[in-house]
Design a protein around this motif. Sequence first.
Motif, PDB file in Angstrom:
ATOM      1  N   ALA A   1       0.827  -1.207   0.000  1.00 58.51           N
ATOM      2  CA  ALA A   1       0.000   0.000   0.000  1.00 58.51           C
ATOM      3  C   ALA A   1       0.860   1.254   0.000  1.00 58.51           C
ATOM      4  N   ALA A   2       1.947   1.244   0.787  1.00 58.63           N
ATOM      5  CA  ALA A   2       2.845   2.401   0.820  1.00 58.63           C
ATOM      6  C   ALA A   2       3.530   2.603  -0.526  1.00 58.63           C
ATOM      7  N   ALA A   3       3.855   1.507  -1.220  1.00 58.12           N
ATOM      8  CA  ALA A   3       4.506   1.612  -2.528  1.00 58.12           C
ATOM      9  C   ALA A   3       3.600   2.304  -3.546  1.00 58.12           C
ATOM     10  N   LEU A   4       2.310   1.999  -3.488  1.00 56.17           N
ATOM     11  CA  LEU A   4       1.373   2.651  -4.404  1.00 56.17           C
ATOM     12  C   LEU A   4       1.354   4.158  -4.180  1.00 56.17           C
ATOM     13  N   ILE A   5       1.356   4.567  -2.918  1.00 54.40           N
ATOM     14  CA  ILE A   5       1.331   5.998  -2.608  1.00 54.40           C
ATOM     15  C   ILE A   5       2.622   6.658  -3.067  1.00 54.40           C
ATOM     16  N   LEU A   6       3.755   6.014  -2.789  1.00 54.70           N
ATOM     17  CA  LEU A   6       5.045   6.580  -3.174  1.00 54.70           C
ATOM     18  C   LEU A   6       5.158   6.697  -4.692  1.00 54.70           C
ATOM     19  N   ALA A   7       4.700   5.674  -5.410  1.00 53.07           N
ATOM     20  CA  ALA A   7       4.793   5.695  -6.872  1.00 53.07           C
ATOM     21  C   ALA A   7       3.903   6.762  -7.487  1.00 53.07           C
ATOM     22  N   ALA A   8       2.852   7.162  -6.770  1.00 55.94           N
ATOM     23  CA  ALA A   8       1.908   8.148  -7.308  1.00 55.94           C
ATOM     24  C   ALA A   8       2.358   9.580  -7.101  1.00 55.94           C
ATOM     25  N   SER A   9       3.456   9.812  -6.376  1.00 53.02           N
ATOM     26  CA  SER A   9       3.879  11.173  -6.055  1.00 53.02           C
ATOM     27  C   SER A   9       4.602  11.819  -7.230  1.00 53.02           C
ATOM     28  N   PRO A  10       4.070  12.899  -7.800  1.00 53.72           N
ATOM     29  CA  PRO A  10       4.786  13.604  -8.873  1.00 53.72           C
ATOM     30  C   PRO A  10       6.111  14.192  -8.407  1.00 53.72           C
ATOM     31  N   PHE A  11       6.186  14.630  -7.149  1.00 50.67           N
ATOM     32  CA  PHE A  11       7.441  15.203  -6.655  1.00 50.67           C
ATOM     33  C   PHE A  11       8.560  14.169  -6.649  1.00 50.67           C
ATOM     34  N   VAL A  12       8.251  12.941  -6.251  1.00 50.36           N
ATOM     35  CA  VAL A  12       9.267  11.893  -6.217  1.00 50.36           C
ATOM     36  C   VAL A  12       9.671  11.507  -7.635  1.00 50.36           C
ATOM     37  N   ALA A  13       8.690  11.367  -8.525  1.00 50.22           N
ATOM     38  CA  ALA A  13       9.007  11.030  -9.924  1.00 50.22           C
ATOM     39  C   ALA A  13       9.844  12.119 -10.575  1.00 50.22           C
ATOM     40  N   LEU A  14       9.511  13.381 -10.309  1.00 49.58           N
ATOM     41  CA  LEU A  14      10.276  14.493 -10.858  1.00 49.58           C
ATOM     42  C   LEU A  14      11.711  14.479 -10.331  1.00 49.58           C
ATOM     43  N   SER A  15      11.862  14.180  -9.045  1.00 44.65           N
ATOM     44  CA  SER A  15      13.202  14.111  -8.454  1.00 44.65           C
ATOM     45  C   SER A  15      14.020  12.976  -9.058  1.00 44.65           C
ATOM     46  N   ALA A  16      13.343  11.894  -9.447  1.00 47.09           N
ATOM     47  CA  ALA A  16      14.053  10.734  -9.993  1.00 47.09           C
ATOM     48  C   ALA A  16      14.702  11.035 -11.337  1.00 47.09           C
ATOM     49  N   VAL A  17      14.069  11.871 -12.159  1.00 43.27           N
ATOM     50  CA  VAL A  17      14.579  12.108 -13.515  1.00 43.27           C
ATOM     51  C   VAL A  17      15.241  13.468 -13.664  1.00 43.27           C
ATOM     52  N   SER A  18      15.342  14.243 -12.581  1.00 42.26           N
ATOM     53  CA  SER A  18      15.867  15.603 -12.671  1.00 42.26           C
ATOM     54  C   SER A  18      17.369  15.635 -12.887  1.00 42.26           C
ATOM     55  N   GLY A  19      18.046  14.503 -12.654  1.00 38.99           N
ATOM     56  CA  GLY A  19      19.489  14.464 -12.821  1.00 38.99           C
ATOM     57  C   GLY A  19      20.259  14.730 -11.548  1.00 38.99           C
ATOM     58  N   LEU A  20      19.571  14.910 -10.433  1.00 36.87           N
ATOM     59  CA  LEU A  20      20.219  15.167  -9.154  1.00 36.87           C
ATOM     60  C   LEU A  20      20.326  13.881  -8.344  1.00 36.87           C
ATOM     61  N   GLU A  21      20.985  13.983  -7.195  1.00 37.95           N
ATOM     62  CA  GLU A  21      21.260  12.824  -6.343  1.00 37.95           C
ATOM     63  C   GLU A  21      20.129  12.507  -5.375  1.00 37.95           C
ATOM     64  N   THR A  22      18.978  13.165  -5.503  1.00 35.90           N
ATOM     65  CA  THR A  22      17.919  13.061  -4.503  1.00 35.90           C
ATOM     66  C   THR A  22      17.465  11.625  -4.281  1.00 35.90           C
ATOM     67  N   LEU A  23      17.141  10.896  -5.337  1.00 40.36           N
ATOM     68  CA  LEU A  23      16.645   9.528  -5.170  1.00 40.36           C
ATOM     69  C   LEU A  23      17.728   8.542  -4.772  1.00 40.36           C
ATOM     70  N   PRO A  24      18.951   8.605  -5.333  1.00 37.94           N
ATOM     71  CA  PRO A  24      20.013   7.747  -4.785  1.00 37.94           C
ATOM     72  C   PRO A  24      20.262   7.995  -3.302  1.00 37.94           C
ATOM     73  N   HIS A  25      20.186   9.254  -2.874  1.00 41.65           N
ATOM     74  CA  HIS A  25      20.332   9.556  -1.442  1.00 41.65           C
ATOM     75  C   HIS A  25      19.166   8.976  -0.658  1.00 41.65           C
ATOM     76  N   THR A  26      17.968   9.025  -1.229  1.00 42.22           N
ATOM     77  CA  THR A  26      16.782   8.498  -0.552  1.00 42.22           C
ATOM     78  C   THR A  26      16.888   6.997  -0.347  1.00 42.22           C
TER      79      THR A  26
END
Length: 579
Positions: A116-141
């Motif tokens: 259930a938590a994975a569905l919520i996390l996958a639906a977040s535009p902020f997280v998806a945007l951070s993943a493809v922005s080219g920054l270290e945000t998601l590797p740090h996460t």
Amino acid sequence: MQARIAKPILIAAAAVALFHCLSYIHVTFDDAFISLRYAANLAAGHGLRYNLATPPVEGFSNPLFTFLCALGIALGFDPLNTVKFLGVISFILCLALLPPFCRSLRLRHPASIAAAAALILAASPFVALSAVSGLETLPHTVLFLAAATLALKESSSGHVRFSPACFALLAMSRPEGALPALVTALWQATAAQRPIAALKAWAAGFVAPCAAALTLRYFYYGAWLPNTYAAKVSFGAPSALAGAHYAWGFVRDGGFLLLLPLLAAALLRLWRHPSTQEAAQAKAAEKSSAPSTGGAGRPGYEAAFADSPFLGPSNGKAAQQLPLWTLAVLLCAAQIFFAIAVAGDFMLGYRFIVPIYPFLCVAAVASLAATAGQLSRSRVNTTVRGQMGSLALGATLLAGGLFLVQRQALAGEALSFWLSRQWPASRYAGQTDLRGTWLEAHQLSGEYVRLHARKGDLLAVSEAGVIPYYARLDTLDILGLNDSYIAGLGRRSALERKQRPNGELIREYILSKSPRWIVLDGVINPGSGGFRPRLDIAWWLLRDPRWLSYRPVFQAPLCRADEASCKQDMVDVVFQRIE
């Protein structure tokens, strides 16, 4: 939500995350190319530096990520695709780590809560945007989540082994990773069966490698902290107020949806607090070592949630005074403290809060589960299947609400035209340059300078990422991220700045270097057609008599007035010094 369908739901969440990332695959942040410039120089054998002809300055705050980029470039991979791949694969790894994270919290039915938590996390535009922005945000996460999972597991067993090394990687991913490491070290040292052994593990796994990294940084760059901290961070009341506004913006732009279930569960628990008789029965059961007890010093805790199929025993052999989830709360608090202390960040998506998104999603789902258990005591929902159905419905509503609220928040941004879904992923997936994206003007400006520059020319820019990366010249960073002198001006007192403003000193510093090329961004006045720079420091340059020796030679549109997000034409203008 039965456990047997949790795995398919996790796979579905991963598919949603990939689709979500593809919808923003054309978005790249300019700062990503700062790391790529350092990585390209390292891969070419020039060292970890921004400019080749001047002493090295650490204008990045993500050494581990930059090393990975350099490795990818050295192996022949495209730099832009490398940073995006690292972000997307880290997003998927975050989803994969949710089940072990829930197990480390000793929750019942961890697979169901994680799905259930994975569905919520996958639906977040902020997280998806951070993943493809080219920054270290998601590797740090993903490092944050892995370190927390290991720490919780080892706190439960009472034996500290690998979590200090994982936190060392977290601190090398970004310097603020040292804050949750300190919190965890204190927690484990007080909760472990053998505190001295825990401290030794932290000394060997965390202190030793971090001390070695700090020593190398000092001898190479001459500073203990990255230059970016001197350029961006200023502690004090104004900074704290700006940080509080940043945190409030996160709550307003969807964070409240993750916090509401926690508030509802807390209020419901207070309303249905166990009576004195129930508390006495729970205490007697605890003394007789009954499995339903909630831990020493917390009479009635398990009684309050006795009918919930999700809440298991919170404590292991260690940390008997407090439940394990308290450590997770402290880790989140450390990250939020950092975000507020440094006044947040100007980039889209609240990237300083993204590292705790997985924690918040699990907390929201666990709170929904606790609420379902409480309602079962009221005979509203008495079956486990019914409670899991309520959990699935609540998680779906949370995911949908988070998606809509955050999409609406992005629609209010100045660059909303580029954040819409009208850009086909098939066009941009795998693209190796920035043509057709919001940074195309920066690339065109950098390429123009490279084609017309002479060997030894100096460039000055207000955006230190894409333009210098494509210009391939030594560069003066007007904002100071890659310049120790300009960054150091931020430490001047208010009286000193009043006597002689920083803008005046930066102007004197820039023009004394006589750069042959200066690139500024701003807007075109629709009436006169004149150029108005975006930054105040640029006005200092334009008002100086020496500016008359510069003339505009190239112009690239950043944003047109006919686009929904632009009120005026925004452009990059390349100025060349007349000789």
